[in-house]
Design an enzyme around this catalytic site. Structure first.
Site, PDB file in Angstrom:
ATOM      1  N   ASP A 131      -1.083  42.564  12.674  1.00  0.00           N
ATOM      2  CA  ASP A 131      -1.000  42.581  14.143  1.00  0.00           C
ATOM      3  C   ASP A 131       0.417  42.293  14.654  1.00  0.00           C
ATOM      4  O   ASP A 131       0.661  42.311  15.862  1.00  0.00           O
ATOM      5  CB  ASP A 131      -1.990  41.572  14.750  1.00  0.00           C
ATOM      6  CG  ASP A 131      -3.423  42.006  14.532  1.00  0.00           C
ATOM      7  OD1 ASP A 131      -3.650  43.189  14.235  1.00  0.00           O
ATOM      8  OD2 ASP A 131      -4.326  41.153  14.637  1.00  0.00           O
TER       9      ASP A 131
ATOM     10  N   ARG B 212      -5.592  43.913  27.211  1.00  0.00           N
ATOM     11  CA  ARG B 212      -6.700  43.459  26.379  1.00  0.00           C
ATOM     12  C   ARG B 212      -6.418  42.126  25.713  1.00  0.00           C
ATOM     13  O   ARG B 212      -7.326  41.378  25.415  1.00  0.00           O
ATOM     14  CB  ARG B 212      -6.731  44.437  25.209  1.00  0.00           C
ATOM     15  CG  ARG B 212      -7.863  45.163  25.097  1.00  0.00           C
ATOM     16  CD  ARG B 212      -7.915  45.898  23.790  1.00  0.00           C
ATOM     17  NE  ARG B 212      -9.236  46.302  23.840  1.00  0.00           N
ATOM     18  CZ  ARG B 212      -9.657  47.536  23.770  1.00  0.00           C
ATOM     19  NH1 ARG B 212      -8.852  48.494  23.494  1.00  0.00           N
ATOM     20  NH2 ARG B 212     -10.900  47.783  23.904  1.00  0.00           N
TER      21      ARG B 212
ATOM     22  N   ARG C 198     -12.183  52.069  11.079  1.00  0.00           N
ATOM     23  CA  ARG C 198     -12.467  50.636  10.975  1.00  0.00           C
ATOM     24  C   ARG C 198     -13.952  50.431  10.656  1.00  0.00           C
ATOM     25  O   ARG C 198     -14.763  50.130  11.529  1.00  0.00           O
ATOM     26  CB  ARG C 198     -12.051  49.924  12.272  1.00  0.00           C
ATOM     27  CG  ARG C 198     -10.557  50.073  12.545  1.00  0.00           C
ATOM     28  CD  ARG C 198     -10.124  49.419  13.826  1.00  0.00           C
ATOM     29  NE  ARG C 198     -10.056  47.979  13.733  1.00  0.00           N
ATOM     30  CZ  ARG C 198      -9.836  47.173  14.774  1.00  0.00           C
ATOM     31  NH1 ARG C 198      -9.647  47.693  15.975  1.00  0.00           N
ATOM     32  NH2 ARG C 198      -9.796  45.865  14.625  1.00  0.00           N
TER      33      ARG C 198
ATOM     34  N   CYS D 176      -9.554  49.143  19.810  1.00  0.00           N
ATOM     35  CA  CYS D 176      -8.354  49.890  19.412  1.00  0.00           C
ATOM     36  C   CYS D 176      -8.653  50.720  18.171  1.00  0.00           C
ATOM     37  O   CYS D 176      -9.045  50.182  17.132  1.00  0.00           O
ATOM     38  CB  CYS D 176      -7.206  48.914  19.127  1.00  0.00           C
ATOM     39  SG  CYS D 176      -6.568  48.114  20.603  1.00  0.00           S
TER      40      CYS D 176
ATOM     41  N   LYS E 241      -6.856  35.239  21.181  1.00  0.00           N
ATOM     42  CA  LYS E 241      -7.829  36.312  21.433  1.00  0.00           C
ATOM     43  C   LYS E 241      -8.834  36.435  20.289  1.00  0.00           C
ATOM     44  O   LYS E 241     -10.043  36.447  20.507  1.00  0.00           O
ATOM     45  CB  LYS E 241      -7.102  37.654  21.607  1.00  0.00           C
ATOM     46  CG  LYS E 241      -8.046  38.834  21.634  1.00  0.00           C
ATOM     47  CD  LYS E 241      -7.331  40.152  21.764  1.00  0.00           C
ATOM     48  CE  LYS E 241      -6.974  40.819  20.473  1.00  0.00           C
ATOM     49  NZ  LYS E 241      -8.023  41.577  19.788  1.00  0.00           N
ATOM     50  N   ASN E 242      -8.327  36.545  19.056  1.00  0.00           N
ATOM     51  CA  ASN E 242      -9.259  36.847  17.969  1.00  0.00           C
ATOM     52  C   ASN E 242     -10.121  35.651  17.575  1.00  0.00           C
ATOM     53  O   ASN E 242     -11.096  35.809  16.852  1.00  0.00           O
ATOM     54  CB  ASN E 242      -8.513  37.445  16.777  1.00  0.00           C
ATOM     55  CG  ASN E 242      -8.065  38.869  17.088  1.00  0.00           C
ATOM     56  OD1 ASN E 242      -8.566  39.489  18.035  1.00  0.00           O
ATOM     57  ND2 ASN E 242      -7.113  39.384  16.327  1.00  0.00           N
TER      58      ASN E 242
END
Ligand code: EPU
Length: 421
Positions: free
Chosen positions: A307, A400, A122, A117, A22-23
């Protein structure tokens, strides 16, 4: 609202194949804006963050072709819109990468502040610091960032990050790719997805070196050409399945992984008593007896990833003895799931940045709420390991970042269903 219903207490057995990261993909898709021509991207996971990003890109004029099997062709030749749809941008975090990509290719961008999220404050000050160093004039309002060339134009430069930031490192790499001169990012993030972004851009003709170390150098090029690139496997998805087997018990071959990326996670799980065997591109985990306590401190890569904090916490909650879990990236992350785990019988005491977790023999099922992606994944793991029925609400967070989670877990013998009521 959709929810998962899990009948826990069943060990997991069989094989699971990990999807694209994903990232990494949420950086690579916006980076396709830098490419003049078609880029074929393989191993793209079908997760909601990717679907939102593709909607944003399509709305900006990127031609998108789905070839099936996780392969997508992007052609950014016709991009005209430099202010991506704010409603879509606010639905996810990684939309901040549109800033760097648009700045580099068009010299300007007008992008809403990202959502995603919200387990912590952030900030994106380091991204903006980087854009300023590259000569951009940055105007920031309460909900928008506007970038345009400053009086001396856009150019490469040295940027030393005040904090190690994945997002800022990737955004500055993108921004510098098509600018004249050399950019040097110091105190850069070293995560596998930074390396993957650099490899993608280099495949398309960029000149980036040092990705994966704390100093990344980008020599600007005039344009990028098309090409084909496959996204790396998802380190955190793999870690989540490994933690699930460690917690619920069983014997699973986790396929399509890069074992080196997993060392920080597998070494902890094996310290806790799970048996780990590494192969070239897969890892077997066997978990039979009770796990033992351990100590974990989250850190930027190659440290233990933030994570995976919530998922390892579930393993600690079931281990013998008292574990210590210290968060050093996002201090408030515990609040996304610890109360829910306590409702399931976990013994967790939060003391500032550290959770003291005293293991219990059994968790019990109850109704819980996912408050962010990894918190949701941890609650699914807790539900798989717990006695009785667990209902996990707010599963849009989980979806997600986890492709086909129900199918993958069901194939391992889990009793989990998605209910749309
Ligand atoms: N930070 C600043 N200023 C900035 C940027 C970051 O102070 O301009 C601080 C943050 O507050 C945090 C630390 O630096 O304390 C690290 O933040 P980073 O920028 O690395 O996080 P991010 O880029 O916003 C990415 C992942 C997150 C992951 C973090 C840390 C993406 C899209 N997101 O976020 O992934 O937790 O790096 O590894 O790549 C997830 O996948 O569940 C997730 C939240």
């Amino acid at each position: 609202m959709a929810k998962y219903e899990i009948q826990g207490g069943k060990p997991l057995n069989g094989e699971v194949t990990i999807s694209g990261a994903k990232n990494a993909v949420v950086a690579i898709l916006p980076a396709a804006i830098l490419v003049s021509g078609k880029c074929r991207i393989e191993n793209v996971p079908n997760i909601s963050d990717v679907r939102i990003l593709l909607d944003i890109l399509a709305d900006m004029g990127v031609q998108i072709t789905h070839e099936g099997g996780g392969t997508i062709v992007l052609d950014s030749t016709g991009v005209t819109k430099l202010n991506p749809n704010p409603e879509l941008v606010r639905k996810m975090r990684a939309s901040y990468y549109l800033m760097g990509a648009l700045l580099s290719r068009f010299g300007q961008a007008n992008v809403a502040l990202p959502g995603g999220c919200n387990f912590a404050s952030r900030p994106i000050d380091q991204h903006l610091k980087g854009f300023r160093a590259l000569g951009a004039e940055v105007e920031e309002t309460s909900d928008y960032v506007n970038l345009r060339p400053g009086v001396n134009g856009l150019h490469g430069n040295r940027v030393s990050l005040d904090v190690v930031s994945v997002g800022a490192t990737a955004n500055i790499i993108m921004a510098a790719t098509l600018l004249p001169g050399q950019t040097i990012i110091e105190n850069a993030a070293k995560e596998p997805h930074i390396v993957d972004l650099a490899n993608f851009l280099n495949t398309m003709g960029a000149r980036i070196s040092g990705a994966g170390t704390d100093t990344v150098k980008i020599r600007g090029v005039e344009h990028l050409h098309g090409g084909t690139y496959a996204v790396i496997p998802d380190q955190i998805e793999a870690g989540t399945y490994l933690a699930a087997v460690a917690a619920a018990g069983g014997n699973v071959l986790v396929k399509n992984v890069i074992p080196k990326h997993m060392d920080c996670i597998t070494s902890k799980l094996s310290e806790m008593g799970a048996k780990i065997t590494n192969y070239d591109d897969c890892i077997r985990i066997e978990s039979t007896g009770r796990l033992h306590q351990t100590t974990v401190k989250t850190r930027p890569y190659p440290g233990f990833p933030t994570d995976m904090q919530a998922q390892i916490c579930v393993c600690m909650a079931l281990a013998s003895g008292t574990s210590r879990l210290t968060e050093s990236v996002y201090e408030t992350r515990f609040f996304g799931y610890c109360e829910e785990l306590q409702d399931m019988g976990a013994d967790i005491l939060i003391n500032g940045k550290t959770a003291i977790v005293t293991g219990t023999e059994d968790l019990h099922g109850t109704e819980v709420i996912a408050r962010d992606l990894r918190a949701g994944a941890a609650l699914v793991i807790a539900g798989l390991a717990a006695k009785g029925t667990t209902i996990v609400n707010n599963i849009h967070f989980v979806e997600r970042g986890y492709e086909n989670i129900i199918q993958k877990l069901t194939a391992l013998g889990a009793d989990i269903i998605r209910r749309d009521d």
